[in-house]
Scaffold this motif. Structure first.
Motif, PDB file in Angstrom:
ATOM      1  N   MET A 139      -3.275 -30.054  28.631  1.00  0.00           N
ATOM      2  CA  MET A 139      -2.395 -30.168  30.124  1.00  0.00           C
ATOM      3  C   MET A 139      -1.773 -31.974  30.928  1.00  0.00           C
ATOM      4  N   ASP A 140      -0.730 -32.590  31.093  1.00  0.00           N
ATOM      5  CA  ASP A 140      -0.516 -33.472  31.271  1.00  0.00           C
ATOM      6  C   ASP A 140       0.114 -33.496  32.959  1.00  0.00           C
TER       7      ASP A 140
ATOM      8  N   GLU B 137       2.915 -31.826  35.177  1.00  0.00           N
ATOM      9  CA  GLU B 137       3.124 -30.566  35.867  1.00  0.00           C
ATOM     10  C   GLU B 137       3.327 -31.089  37.452  1.00  0.00           C
TER      11      GLU B 137
ATOM     12  N   GLN C 249       4.341 -21.335  32.959  1.00  0.00           N
ATOM     13  CA  GLN C 249       4.054 -21.707  31.697  1.00  0.00           C
ATOM     14  C   GLN C 249       4.700 -23.189  31.102  1.00  0.00           C
TER      15      GLN C 249
ATOM     16  N   SER D  81       5.198 -25.572  27.640  1.00  0.00           N
ATOM     17  CA  SER D  81       4.798 -25.780  26.757  1.00  0.00           C
ATOM     18  C   SER D  81       3.769 -26.727  25.752  1.00  0.00           C
ATOM     19  N   LYS D  82       3.487 -26.641  25.349  1.00  0.00           N
ATOM     20  CA  LYS D  82       1.986 -27.392  24.687  1.00  0.00           C
ATOM     21  C   LYS D  82       2.341 -28.954  24.642  1.00  0.00           C
ATOM     22  N   LYS D  83       3.843 -29.129  24.239  1.00  0.00           N
ATOM     23  CA  LYS D  83       4.143 -30.605  23.853  1.00  0.00           C
ATOM     24  C   LYS D  83       3.834 -31.300  25.133  1.00  0.00           C
ATOM     25  N   SER D  84       4.119 -30.559  26.432  1.00  0.00           N
ATOM     26  CA  SER D  84       4.694 -30.291  27.867  1.00  0.00           C
ATOM     27  C   SER D  84       6.281 -31.198  28.108  1.00  0.00           C
ATOM     28  N   ASP D  85       7.398 -30.378  27.090  1.00  0.00           N
ATOM     29  CA  ASP D  85       8.419 -31.135  26.903  1.00  0.00           C
ATOM     30  C   ASP D  85       9.750 -29.722  27.187  1.00  0.00           C
TER      31      ASP D  85
END
Lengths: 434, 124
Positions: free
Chosen positions: A1-2, A6, A81, A83-87
């Motif tokens: 995770m970025d 975050e 929560q 998302s995986k792509k952090s979008d």
């Protein structure tokens, strides 16, 4: 995770919640709202679309909060929560609000779920707000919320009625104050008026006495048959009679002016000789001041533009402005003289100027000038530097309004330690050449 | 002796001419009029070596009667003119200042012409 993203998300969320819950700055709000933002609330089945609607509901909340005492809230993020792509991200937060109205404390648990997406920065695209669970385990119901809303509305109405009432009181007080300012300036004038009436009255008395003598002489000449001599004397009598009339009218005009000055209603504009008006009020206020304080002396300088004819103004109003400026000028030079006895000559100058589109009346003093810190305030109502009881603080404020009402401007130029110059600039409405 | 009357009220001239018409006609009194302190000084310059009595008002725009008195006392020593000041009723302050500046006599407004006449004619 970025983690940077975050951190950014949490900041955006905090800003977003604060917009609703605090009187925080809304400068960045547009940038964190998606243009098609949607929100739902369960409290009253609210549906909100678009940025403007969001701002509107934020503003309503801010207005309501002004009625609260002891307002505070705490925020707890229940779920977050990303998302995986952090979008995209969802944050569910519980907010415990507490406030009191008339010492009745209310606890209001709220839940706000917000959906974010990332487009160069985090943006809110959707949110859902609902009332949470009360501290006693019960849930907030819609009618309970409705009662709360009605209670608040009633409070707002009561406050509005109170404000209306105090506004009415203020208006009444204001007109009383304006009248008392007029009467105060009339008081300043009284001694000057007495002096100014004395001169024409002396002429009336003297010329009348001379005429009585001349009539006796004329009768003697007639008895002796000297018709020519009698005619010559009658010419003098006629001339003196004109003078009696002239000075009688002069005294009359001063009394009329005084009555007009104290009158409450506003008058129509009339052709007025500005130079004569300025000169009259300069004399009146100087003699008024001298009557109060005989030891005071000031140099008076005048420079009236002789090309200035009659101008269409409400003479008593502009007269009041001139009087106010001159009275102030005398006040400051008098104060300076009290501080600095040697080498200071109190000087007040009044001059008029005609320009193409404007005419100006300037009142200049060589007092201490106005400190920069208060220069901005001098035209504000009730602002005064005089000790309490000496000034109403309305003189310059009223003057400003009068000049504005004439479509003109009241300007001030001041240099600390050197003096001040006030200039009344009026549109040139000259009607007749002098 | 010439009497220089200084007053910013222009009708003072006519009033004096009427009040003292007999004295003027017979040449007993000789008046000159000025309507400001500045004008009075100009006139004084043209009357050097002459005996002059100045009768001046105090409250005048521009140079006041007191300023005029001060200048007269400084600039016109030979022969020193007589100066009578006209003060407003109850104006002790100006009266004292005028006295200090060397005024010879005082008159109170409104002018008592009978008194003035007796003062002017006995001066001769």
């Amino acid at each position: 995770m970025d983690t940077a993203k975050e951190k950014e998300l949490l900041q955006t969320h905090q800003y977003w919640v604060a917009s609703f819950m605090e009187d925080s700055s809304l400068d960045e709000l547009d940038s964190i709202l998606s243009h098609d933002i949607m929100g739902y609330g369960t409290t009253q089945d609210e549906k909100i679309f678009g940025r403007e609607a969001v701002k509107n509901i934020i503003e309503i909340g801010r207005q309501q909060r002004r009625l609260f005492d002891n307002y505070r809230y705490d925020l707890e993020i229940v779920k977050k929560q990303i998302s995986k792509k952090s979008d995209a991200a969802v944050i569910i937060a519980e907010i415990n609000v507490s406030y009191s109205i008339d010492r009745n404390e209310t606890l209001l648990p709220l839940r706000i779920s917000t959906v974010f997406y990332y487009d160069e920065q985090w943006k809110v695209t959707h949110w859902h707000g609902s009332l949470g669970v009360k501290t006693d385990g019960d849930t907030w119901h819609q009618n309970e919320w409705q009662c709360e809303k009605e209670r608040l509305q009633k409070l707002v109405d009561e406050q509005t009625a109170k404000l209306k009432k105090s506004l009415e009181n203020l208006k009444a007080t204001q007109s009383q104050l304006i009248q008392s300012e007029k009467m105060a300036s009339l008081g300043e004038l009284t001694a000057g008026i007495a002096h100014e009436i004395q001169n024409p009255l002396n002429f009336v008395n003297n010329f009348s006495e001379v005429n009585t003598e001349l009539i006796e002489e004329m009768q003697e000449e007639l008895k002796a048959g000297n018709t020519e001599e009698a005619i010559s004397i009658s010419d003098d009598i006629k001339e003196n009679q004109k003078k009696i009339n002239h000075h009688g009218r002069r005294a009359d005009a001063i009394v009329k002016g005084m009555l007009q000055h104290s009158r409450n209603n506003t008058s129509d504009k009339e052709a007025t000789n500005i130079n004569a008006l300025a000169d009259e009020y300069l004399r009146l206020s100087y003699h008024g001041l001298r009557a109060k304080d005989k030891s005071f002396n000031a140099k008076l300088e005048t420079d009236f533009d002789k090309s200035l004819g009659s101008v269409n103004i409400v003479a008593q109003d502009i007269g009041r402005v001139i009087l106010n400026l001159i009275t102030n000028a005398f006040y400051v030079v008098k104060k300076k003289k009290e501080q600095q006895k040697e080498g200071y000559e109190p000087t007040v100058s009044v001059y008029t100027k005609k320009k193409k589109d404007t005419i100006t009346i300037s009142v200049k003093d060589n007092g201490n000038g106005i400190p920069l810190a208060i220069k901005e305030k001098i035209f504000q109502p009730f602002f005064t530097t005089k000790p309490s009881g000496e000034g109403t603080g309305l003189g310059l404020s009223l003057s400003y309004d009068i000049v504005k009402a004439h479509g003109g401007e009241l300007k001030v130029e001041t240099h600390e330690g050197m003096g001040t110059e006030f200039t009344i600039i009026l549109p040139n409405t000259e009607i007749t050449k002098k | 002796m010439k009497i220089l009357v200084v007053d910013d009220e222009k009708d003072v001239q006519l009033l004096f001419q009427q009040r003292f018409r007999k004295e003027i006609r017979t040449g007993v009194l000789n008046f000159v009029f000025a309507f400001s302190g500045e004008e009075a000084l100009d006139i004084m310059k043209t009357m050097e070596q002459e005996a002059v009595l100045i009768l001046s008002d105090i409250n005048m725009p521009g140079m006041s009667g007191l300023d005029l008195l001060e200048k007269i006392r400084k600039d016109f020593e030979q022969p020193p003119p007589l100066v009578m000041m006209v003060t407003a009723y109850g104006d002790e302050e100006n009266r004292n200042t005028a006295k200090r500046l060397g005024a010879d006599d005082f008159l109170t407004k409104p002018l008592d012409f009978a008194l003035l006449k007796s003062k002017l004619t006995t001066l001769k």
